[in-house]
Structure formats: structure tokens, C-alpha cells
Design an enzyme around this catalytic site. Structure first.
Site, PDB file in Angstrom:
ATOM      1  N   ARG A   1       3.371   7.691  -0.213  1.00  0.00           N
ATOM      2  CA  ARG A   1       4.442   8.694  -0.329  1.00  0.00           C
ATOM      3  C   ARG A   1       5.522   8.298  -1.328  1.00  0.00           C
ATOM      4  O   ARG A   1       5.981   9.126  -2.112  1.00  0.00           O
ATOM      5  CB  ARG A   1       5.080   8.873   1.055  1.00  0.00           C
TER       6      ARG A   1
ATOM      7  N   TYR B   1       4.299  18.514  11.420  1.00  0.00           N
ATOM      8  CA  TYR B   1       5.349  17.588  11.875  1.00  0.00           C
ATOM      9  C   TYR B   1       6.723  18.239  11.911  1.00  0.00           C
ATOM     10  O   TYR B   1       7.727  17.518  12.012  1.00  0.00           O
ATOM     11  CB  TYR B   1       5.510  16.394  10.911  1.00  0.00           C
TER      12      TYR B   1
ATOM     13  N   CYS C   1      -2.589  33.728   9.485  1.00  0.00           N
ATOM     14  CA  CYS C   1      -2.400  34.361  10.794  1.00  0.00           C
ATOM     15  C   CYS C   1      -2.139  33.333  11.880  1.00  0.00           C
ATOM     16  O   CYS C   1      -2.992  33.067  12.737  1.00  0.00           O
ATOM     17  CB  CYS C   1      -3.621  35.208  11.124  1.00  0.00           C
TER      18      CYS C   1
ATOM     19  N   GLU D   1       0.838  -1.215   0.000  1.00  0.00           N
ATOM     20  CA  GLU D   1       0.000   0.000   0.000  1.00  0.00           C
ATOM     21  C   GLU D   1       0.868   1.258   0.000  1.00  0.00           C
ATOM     22  O   GLU D   1       0.755   2.089   0.894  1.00  0.00           O
ATOM     23  CB  GLU D   1      -0.884   0.010   1.258  1.00  0.00           C
TER      24      GLU D   1
HETATM   25  C1  LIG Z   1      -1.354   6.155   4.951  1.00  0.00           C
HETATM   26  C2  LIG Z   1      -1.407   4.704   4.764  1.00  0.00           C
HETATM   27  C3  LIG Z   1      -0.616   4.091   3.777  1.00  0.00           C
HETATM   28  C4  LIG Z   1       0.393   4.835   2.940  1.00  0.00           C
HETATM   29  O1  LIG Z   1       1.475   5.290   3.691  1.00  0.00           O
HETATM   30  P1  LIG Z   1       2.721   5.954   2.948  1.00  0.00           P
HETATM   31  O2  LIG Z   1       3.640   6.328   4.039  1.00  0.00           O
HETATM   32  O3  LIG Z   1       2.218   7.128   2.192  1.00  0.00           O
HETATM   33  O4  LIG Z   1       3.296   4.912   2.043  1.00  0.00           O
HETATM   34  C5  LIG Z   1      -0.769   2.731   3.590  1.00  0.00           C
HETATM   35  N1  LIG Z   1      -1.643   2.002   4.338  1.00  0.00           N
HETATM   36  C6  LIG Z   1      -2.408   2.565   5.295  1.00  0.00           C
HETATM   37  C7  LIG Z   1      -3.335   1.723   6.061  1.00  0.00           C
HETATM   38  C8  LIG Z   1      -2.311   3.925   5.543  1.00  0.00           C
HETATM   39  O5  LIG Z   1      -3.063   4.469   6.508  1.00  0.00           O
END
Ligand SMILES: *Cc1c(COP(=O)(O)O)cnc(C)c1O
Length: 417
Positions: A279, A319, A345, A276
Site C-alpha cells: 500500500r 472495510y 444491485c 514487503e
Molecule cells: C499484504 C501483505 C503485505 C503488504 O501489505 P501492505 O499493507 O500493502 O504494505 C506484505 N506482506 C504480506 C505477507 C502480506 O500478506
């Protein structure tokens, strides 16, 4: 593959297009993405796993950047999707993505979202608690369907990243503790309206070491073996996303190192691997183009006040994230140190601190590595219309999201009688 822009003829370009041409045509602030880089990242992810027994399913994490053009680009390359809301599912469908290659993550799925996803025929629900499993079973029964489920386990490993983006520790709200996993699978097996398909974990984001992934995989594989001993066979193992990218001087593992480490621990298991990534696919393929409005010298710091702000790019405020800042047309004049701040602001409204820049009012700046969690976390704070988004394809510019109109921002509001 690290930079999406290059300096040519004294000006930064994305592919064939000078950034000043984008500012002239679409104004600022504007998010700019490179089609070539988006595609090459997606292909590189798949290529790294070429030696796997079966090709893994790459489910792009929509929340990193949900623009329809980007979803569609990945769908055309065969991507699946990782969604965290009904809204994201609607986007996937609108972009031509395949619900059958879509996994639904998140701790708070509503009944309406469950129904929507069941009707669309998603690949699976990533289940994060017993009450969620019970709700899903009830909703599926109500609409005469069988819900495919994967249990999101919390492997309790420290991803060694920022606490706000760490998700795989016992103290985080995500996933099911490894102590409760077996009980949850047994409960799922007993439900008629649920079908067990997999197991998943996602330990955090912007992870720059292999170690936490190796630890998480080892724990997940232990659980898979434990389930097998119970007669529970899985179809897929989903290792989540989270692989980090370089913003400053981080040294994340390359995609090949990541794939090699995971595949060697994975061996020849029969389950399909699912990932998944968010980034890693889009972060480096986007920048935020902004114009300097004022230079404001101060007693202790100089400020470069630009037309982008925390509402456009929230990561620095949220962050204390570091993004590179580049002059679009570098000057020969002496550089000074500036905090790059927006017009909002809030003292927390800064985009970069203490950067050497040779700039004048009216100059353009490019804030790099802004393709992930940039536009997707933007807001209308201070009644600021959200930025335009433009995809560069060779020498062509495509506006894939128009800048918002101010009147749209209060179109759903009304006065009291
Ligand atoms: C946000 C998220 C991702 C992706 O994370 P990245 O750091 O952008 O790769 C994958 N799986 C789940 C469950 C997430 O919440």
C-alpha cells in the site's frame, strides 16, 4: 508527495495530463496511476534506509497492485517481490522481475505452487505452519532441490488497524506462534531438502503507529537471539509490510520516522533486512476516474450514481474504507451532500458517503488514494467488465490494461448438452 494530482486551469491533472483527456480517450471507469509518483515512492523507501549497514531488500507486495507495468517499473528500480500465489509469481516473471529477489508468503501454498517457485529459484518460502514445512520438504525432495525457508512468526502484537487487515495476533490465521517457533526451526534444520535462510513477520496493513512495529521487531530480535544460541544463524530478517497511508485524517509515521525507529532498534546486526511494502508504495499513486450518471435526490440522502461500483473498488463495501472524492472540474454552484454509489444491485455498493459535491450528471469524479487494493480486488460482479488502467508519464498516457470486453467475461462458460 501526498497528492498525485493538482488543480490547474480549473481542472484536475495527473502530472501534465488533464483527467478529462483520459476519460475521453479511454472511457470510464478507469484507474489512473502516476509513473513519477510510483518511482518517487519506491526511491523514498530505499533512501529512508540509506544509513543501514547494508541496503535492505524491498520486496513489493504484488497483491496491492499486480499490473505488469507497475511490477516492471519497480523491477527496473531494483525491487524484489512478495508473492502470495503461483499466479503472482508468473506475473513477476512476465514483468521481468527477479525470482531470486522474490519471497513467497501465504498460509495455503499448493504443491504445484511450491514446485513452480522451486523451479523459478525464489529467494525463500515464508513458512506458516509445520504441515506446510513438511509438504515443502517433500516437494523439494521430489524435484531434487533444496528449498530456502524463512519462518513467519506471529509476534502477537496488536497493530491497531481494521480487524480484517490485522494479521499479527494469536487469533489470526497467519504465522507461527512465538511459542512454537523454536520447534519449527529445529524441525527445519533436521530436513535435508530445506535450508533455513531467515525469519519474517507481517503484522497487518494500514498501520498508522510506530509502536506495533517496534514491539514486533523486539520480539523477532529476541527469537533471532534464541535461534543463535541454538546455532541457527539467519541471513535475513523480514519485517513485512503494512505501513499505512493517509486516506482522510490519519497521521501515519513518515517513512523516515519508520526507518529511524526500526534501524535504531536493529543496531548493527549482520542480517540483511527485508521489507514487503504494498500500500505505501502504490496507494497514493492511483485514482479511480468515474463519471456521474444520475443525481437522485432522496428524503434522507441524496445519491450520486456513478459508473464505477463496488466491483471496481471494493474497499468501502468491505472495510467501510474512506477514500477522498474530488470533482475533476470543480463548479462554482452550491454543493450538496451526496452518497456516491455505483450501479451494482447491493445496498453495500457505495464508494463514499455524505460528501459535499457541486456536480451535475455527466461530470467526472476522481476517487483518490485508490492505487492499492483497488484494481487488485476488483471483480466481474453483475457481469461488469473490469476498468481500464492507464499510467501517466509526464504528458504521455499509456493504457497498461485495456477495459475488458463483455464477451470475454463468459468466454470460458458453456451450455449443457
Ligand atoms: C499484504 C501483505 C503485505 C503488504 O501489505 P501492505 O499493507 O500493502 O504494505 C506484505 N506482506 C504480506 C505477507 C502480506 O500478506
Amino acid at each position: 508527495m501526498d497528492a498525485m494530482h493538482s488543480l490547474r486551469g480549473g481542472e484536475l491533472h495527473v502530472d501534465e495530463v488533464p483527467l478529462s483527456a483520459i476519460a475521453e480517450r479511454f472511457g470510464t471507469p478507469t484507474y489512473v496511476y502516476s509513473r513519477a509518483m510510483l518511482e518517487s515512492r519506491f526511491r523514498a523507501f530505499g533512501a529512508a534506509f540509506a544509513s543501514a549497514a547494508q541496503p535492505p531488500l524491498v520486496c513489493y507486495a504484488v497483491k496491492a497492485n499486480p499490473n505488469l507495468a507497475i511490477l516492471n517499473l519497480f523491477a527496473r528500480l531494483g525491487s524484489g517481490f512478495d508473492i502470495v500465489s503461483g499466479g503472482e509469481l508468473a506475473r513477476v516473471i512476465a514483468a521481468g522481475g527477479d525470482p531470486g529477489r522474490t519471497v513467497f508468503s501465504g498460509v495455503g501454498k499448493s504443491e504445484a505452487e511450491m514446485r513452480m517457485a522451486l523451479e523459478a529459484g525464489i529467494l525463500c518460502f515464508n513458512i506458516e505452519s509445520i504441515p506446510e514445512l513438511e509438504r515443502l520438504a517433500r516437494v523439494a525432495r521430489g524435484c531434487g532441490r533444496v528449498a530456502p525457508v524463512s519462518i513467519r512468526v506471529n509476534p502477537d502484537v496488536d497493530p491497531r488497524t481494521h480487524p480484517y487487515i490485522s494479521t499479527g495476533l494469536e487469533a489470526n490465521k497467519f504465522g507461527v506462534s512465538h511459542r512454537d517457533v523454536l520447534a519449527l526451526y529445529r524441525a527445519a534444520r533436521a530436513l535435508d531438502s530445506v535450508r533455513i535462510t531467515g525469519i519474517d513477520c507481517h503484522i497487518g496493513s494500514q498501520i498508522t503507529e510506530i509502536g506495533p512495529y517496534a514491539d514486533a521487531l523486539a520480539r523477532v530480535l529476541d527469537m533471532v537471539d534464541g535461534l543463535r544460541a541454538e546455532g541457527i544463524e539467519l541471513e535475513h530478517i523480514d519485517l513485512g509490510g503494512g505501513l499505512g497511508i493517509r486516506y482522510d485524517d490519519e497521521t501515519p509515521p513518515s517513512i523516515d520516522e519508520y526507518a529511524k525507529a526500526l534501524l535504531s532498534a536493529y543496531g548493527t546486526r549482520p542480517q540483511r533486512l527485508v521489507f514487503e511494502p504494498g500500500r505505501w508504495l502504490v496507494g497514493g499513486a492511483g485514482l479511480l476516474l468515474t463519471r456521474v450518471e444520475y443525481l437522485k435526490p432522496g428524503a434522507t440522502r441524496n445519491f450520486a450514481i456513478v459508473d464505477a461500483a463496488m466491483n471496481d473498488l471494493m474497499r468501502p463495501s468491505l472495510y467501510e474504507a474512506w477514500h477522498p472524492v474530488h470533482e475533476v472540474c470543480p463548479r462554482q454552484s452550491t454543493a450538496h451532500r451526496y452518497d456516491v454509489v455505483g450501479p451494482v444491485c447491493e445496498s453495500g455498493d457505495w464508494l463514499a458517503r455524505d460528501r459535499e459535491l457541486a456536480i451535475e450528471p455527466g461530470d467526472l469524479l476522481a476517487i483518490g488514494a485508490a492505487g492499492a487494493y483497488g484494481m487488485s480486488m476488483s471483480s466481474n460482479y453483475n457481469t461488469r467488465p473490469r476498468a481500464a488502467e492507464v499510467v501517466i508519464d509526464g504528458s504521455a498516457m499509456h493504457e497498461v490494461r485495456a477495459r475488458e470486453d463483455i464477451a470475454d467475461l463468459y468466454a470460458h462458460e458453456s451450455l449443457l448438452p
